[in-house]
Design an enzyme around this catalytic site. Structure first.
Site, PDB file in Angstrom:
ATOM      1  N   GLU A   9       0.802  -1.228   0.000  1.00 24.95           N
ATOM      2  CA  GLU A   9       0.000   0.000   0.000  1.00 24.95           C
ATOM      3  C   GLU A   9       0.833   1.276   0.000  1.00 24.95           C
ATOM      4  O   GLU A   9       0.522   2.240  -0.681  1.00 24.95           O
ATOM      5  CB  GLU A   9      -0.932   0.054   1.224  1.00 24.95           C
ATOM      6  CG  GLU A   9      -2.018  -0.980   1.220  1.00 24.95           C
ATOM      7  CD  GLU A   9      -1.709  -2.079   2.209  1.00 24.95           C
ATOM      8  OE1 GLU A   9      -2.644  -2.551   2.842  1.00 24.95           O
ATOM      9  OE2 GLU A   9      -0.528  -2.444   2.343  1.00 24.95           O
ATOM     10  N   ASP A  84      -5.515  -7.867   6.890  1.00 26.84           N
ATOM     11  CA  ASP A  84      -6.851  -7.723   7.471  1.00 26.84           C
ATOM     12  C   ASP A  84      -7.870  -7.636   6.342  1.00 26.84           C
ATOM     13  O   ASP A  84      -7.523  -7.761   5.162  1.00 26.84           O
ATOM     14  CB  ASP A  84      -6.932  -6.508   8.401  1.00 26.84           C
ATOM     15  CG  ASP A  84      -6.556  -5.192   7.713  1.00 26.84           C
ATOM     16  OD1 ASP A  84      -6.495  -5.166   6.470  1.00 26.84           O
ATOM     17  OD2 ASP A  84      -6.329  -4.193   8.414  1.00 26.84           O
ATOM     18  N   GLU A  86      -9.571  -5.146   5.077  1.00 25.22           N
ATOM     19  CA  GLU A  86      -9.367  -4.053   4.125  1.00 25.22           C
ATOM     20  C   GLU A  86      -8.201  -4.354   3.199  1.00 25.22           C
ATOM     21  O   GLU A  86      -8.260  -4.106   1.993  1.00 25.22           O
ATOM     22  CB  GLU A  86      -9.137  -2.734   4.874  1.00 25.22           C
ATOM     23  CG  GLU A  86      -9.196  -1.528   3.970  1.00 25.22           C
ATOM     24  CD  GLU A  86      -9.264  -0.218   4.745  1.00 25.22           C
ATOM     25  OE1 GLU A  86      -9.490   0.821   4.113  1.00 25.22           O
ATOM     26  OE2 GLU A  86      -9.077  -0.243   5.974  1.00 25.22           O
TER      27      GLU A  86
END
Length: 692
Positions: A9, A84, A86
């Site tokens: 990310e 997780d 997300e």
């Protein structure tokens, strides 16, 4: 030579991982979500099984284009987003955008950014967990339906810019309900009675009233206290029981998200947002002297208190080496199962240091002050969790006179155990008692009766709000901080010091929502939805069915609200006159509270803040008076209305009295331990204690 592409990310995470993977890997950052629901419309097809209508987020086109180009050249694509729901959803969106088949083992996950963890993860790629993705999709769609369906009703009937949310509205209601409890609270009188005593060796100690001759343990009125004082007047007390024992205090469990947020708030004064931001930095990697970029802690969004065997062994070696074998725990306490959760969201690990040998002092020069403080807390909490209990010698004494019982207790730290490391633990000072024997008589030196009144429940702080949300099963580790940030930024809640207080706007909006959307704001209903989302994650429920069941009742509530919700005028008249055009000023609500606006708008656009005057003349000038102000962080302070000409300022609230010693202004100071009136003049020592 073709290379493997790893997608994460954030650029910081990419930099840390690249260090471990070498030249055969290209590491790229998606910079968060690349694909999401559109902001400009609902983005959920209600008539087509509630399917979400995803789009590439505005501004993310170039990022996605670059990732696609690298993916075409790569022999293999590995999606390494956070471990997780997300993170799984981000990987799923990336896989779809890169045309990676659903069954392809392209997903890798790790709980810590270390060389060993990264290398092990790359050896064991798996297919994307669709159940995790579906749970995240369900949460996203639920939140979108509530927010985008209710908010327009608030815009139409109250004012533009208001919002509702599935979790944020419940959190606001919790704070509002507590405020009502405080306002409705009726204090009840009660008394305590302490005795200052002296034994035969003239050694002093204190004892507290425990029960009267009838076994009553409560003192509710002064008459009851006076009756006891009369009975024991000029009498000696006899020691009837002397009980010596040893008490153990076990170490704390390592941090999970909620306990980290609570402890950082209580001990470091961090907001939940600040805590998670700094924890993210520590997780993704800090540039350490000599070692380069290193991920310092494990993943910080977790419900798990589990510790890996390797981490336990490393902690064990460190404890034995630094403190000795006697400080090593022989049995680590187990976490109690919670009734409201079948399974924790993140079954990886607790929040702990990735390299326990990197003690805080050794890397302090590479960290900011806030990074150091949070890392120190995490490091100490983890190491101490593997240490032996602290041991106290305790002494409990019962004394009697006229069948009235008093008690005295003392304790002394015998072995510090985990307290040697965890400096943030709440510790009470030792209370030493003299050597006392059963049957011994002691004299009363002084009686200390004291009147008290029961206190209302305290307002929530960010820490206690996170705690109650966790206990009630509202939200999950990833949602606590954003929820609190949202209700503060929307102006539904404000901070008074550390305390959270509902604004007038927050109260009005909450009452409207409760009236028309009672189930949505019901704590049990919200907690049950969280359980159902967990069931989707476990593969036990279809997410479309969950949404459909919810919308059956929600749609009916919407229909009633559409027809029945009445417009509420939030504008009030004031006595102030516009200094620009002479028209009356109106009191309006904005995101940051009430403000004054000219009634001649749009011809006149003058606005002014609403000034809370204390009715006290400024002590530093003749023209101004003391008014309440707020700092950029929302903290209340007091200054002169003639600012900037006059620079008078005080963090404590001035009162309309002069100091009897130097004639300066007096201020009211209050903290958890005491309440007093002091002189604003630092050189003056005047002080007046306010008894509770």
């Amino acid at each position: 030579m073709a290379k493997s592409l790893v997608i994460v990310e954030s650029p910081a995470k990419a930099k840390t991982i690249k260090k471990f993977l070498g030249t055969n890997y290209i590491v790229k950052a998606s910079i968060g979500h690349i694909i999401d629901l559109p902001k400009s419309k609902l983005g959920v097809d209600i008539d087509n099984n509630f399917n979400p209508e995803y789009i590439t987020i505005r501004g993310k086109g170039p990022v996605l284009k670059e990732i696609r180009q690298e993916a075409k050249k790569a022999t293999k694509v590995l999606l390494a987003t956070d471990p997780d729901r997300e993170g799984e959803a981000i990987s799923w969106h990336l896989a779809n955008a890169l045309n990676i088949p659903e069954e392809t083992p392209c997903r890798i996950e790790f709980n810590e950014i270390t060389k060993t963890a990264i290398k092990n993860a790359i050896k064991k790629p798996r297919a994307i967990n669709k159940s995790l993705v579906d749970a995240q999709q369900a949460r996203r769609v639920l939140d979108r339906l509530v927010g985008y369906k209710i908010s327009p009703l608030l815009w139409r009937n109250l004012r533009k810019g208001l919002s509702a949310g599935r979790v944020q509205s419940v959190a606001t209601k919790i704070i509002k309900d507590r405020e009502e409890e405080i306002n409705n609270f009726q204090p009840v009188e009660y008394w305590s009675l302490m005795l200052e005593l002296k034994n035969k060796n003239k050694e002093g100690f204190e004892a507290k009233f425990h029960s009267d001759q009838d076994g009553n343990k409560d003192l509710n009125k002064q008459e009851e206290v006076d009756a006891i004082l009369k009975k024991i007047e000029n009498k000696q007390l006899e020691i009837t029981t002397v009980k010596k024992s040893e008490k153990k205090r076990n170490s704390y469990l390592p941090f999970i998200t909620s306990t980290l947020q609570q402890e950082a708030s209580n001990k470091l004064g961090f907001s939940t947002k600040k805590t998670m931001s700094i924890a993210q930095q520590l997780y993704e990697g800090i540039d350490l002297e000599k070692e380069g970029t290193v991920g310092l802690i494990t993943y910080m969004r977790t419900d798990s208190t589990r510790i890996s065997d390797e981490a336990k062994e490393n902690a064990k070696n460190l404890i034995i080496e630094k403190f000795g074998l006697e400080y090593l725990s022989q049995e680590v306490p187990k976490k109690k199962e919670k009734d409201n959760k079948k399974e924790i969201q993140d079954a990886h690990e607790a929040i702990r240091p990735t390299y326990v040998e990197l003690d805080p002092a050794s890397i302090k020069s590479s960290l900011t002050k806030d990074q150091f403080n949070l890392y120190k807390m995490i490091w100490e909490r983890f190491v101490s969790s593997q240490m032996a209990p602290a041991v106290f010698d305790t002494l409990s004494i019962e004394l009697e006179v006229e069948n009235i019982t008093f008690k005295s207790t003392g304790s002394r730290l015998k072995f510090d155990g985990f307290l040697k490391v965890y400096s943030y633990a709440n510790t009470s000072e030792d209370v030493n008692l003299p050597i006392l024997e059963e049957g011994e008589k002691v004299d009363i030196v002084n009686t200390l009766p004291k009147q008290h009144f029961t206190q209302p429940p305290p307002r929530y702080t960010e820490a206690s709000l996170v705690k109650i949300m966790e206990e009630l099963g509202i939200g999950r580790p990833s949602t606590y901080s954003p929820t609190i940030s949202t209700i503060l930024s929307r102006g539904y809640v404000e901070k008074e010091g550390k305390n959270l207080k509902p604004t007038e706007l927050g109260i009005i909006v909450t009452e409207i929502l409760v009236n028309y959307f009672g189930d949505v704001l019901d704590v049990n209903f919200t907690a049950d939805l969280e359980k159902q989302l967990d069931e989707v994650e476990e593969g036990g429920q279809d997410w479309h069915k969950l949404i459909s069941t919810f919308y059956d009742s929600f749609g009916k509530m919407l229909e009633v609200a559409e027809n029945d919700m009445e417009e509420i005028d939030l504008v009030e008249e004031s006595d102030e006159i516009c200094k620009a055009c002479g028209a009356k000023m109106l009191i309006k609500h904005g995101r940051y509270g009430k403000f004054l606006a000219c009634s001649n708008y749009p011809e006149c656009t003058r606005t002014e803040p609403i000034v809370n005057k204390l009715g006290i003349k400024c002590p530093d000038c003749d023209d101004g008076e003391v008014i309440e102000r707020r700092s950029k962080k929302g903290r209340v302070f007091y200054g002169c209305s003639a600012f900037p000409q006059c620079r008078f300022v005080s963090w404590s609230r001035p009162i309309d009295r002069k100091c009897p010693q130097c004639q300066q202004i007096l201020v009211h100071k209050k903290n958890k331990k005491s309440e007093k009136i002091t002189c604003i003049n630092k050189d003056c020592k005047f002080e007046e204690i306010i008894e509770n």
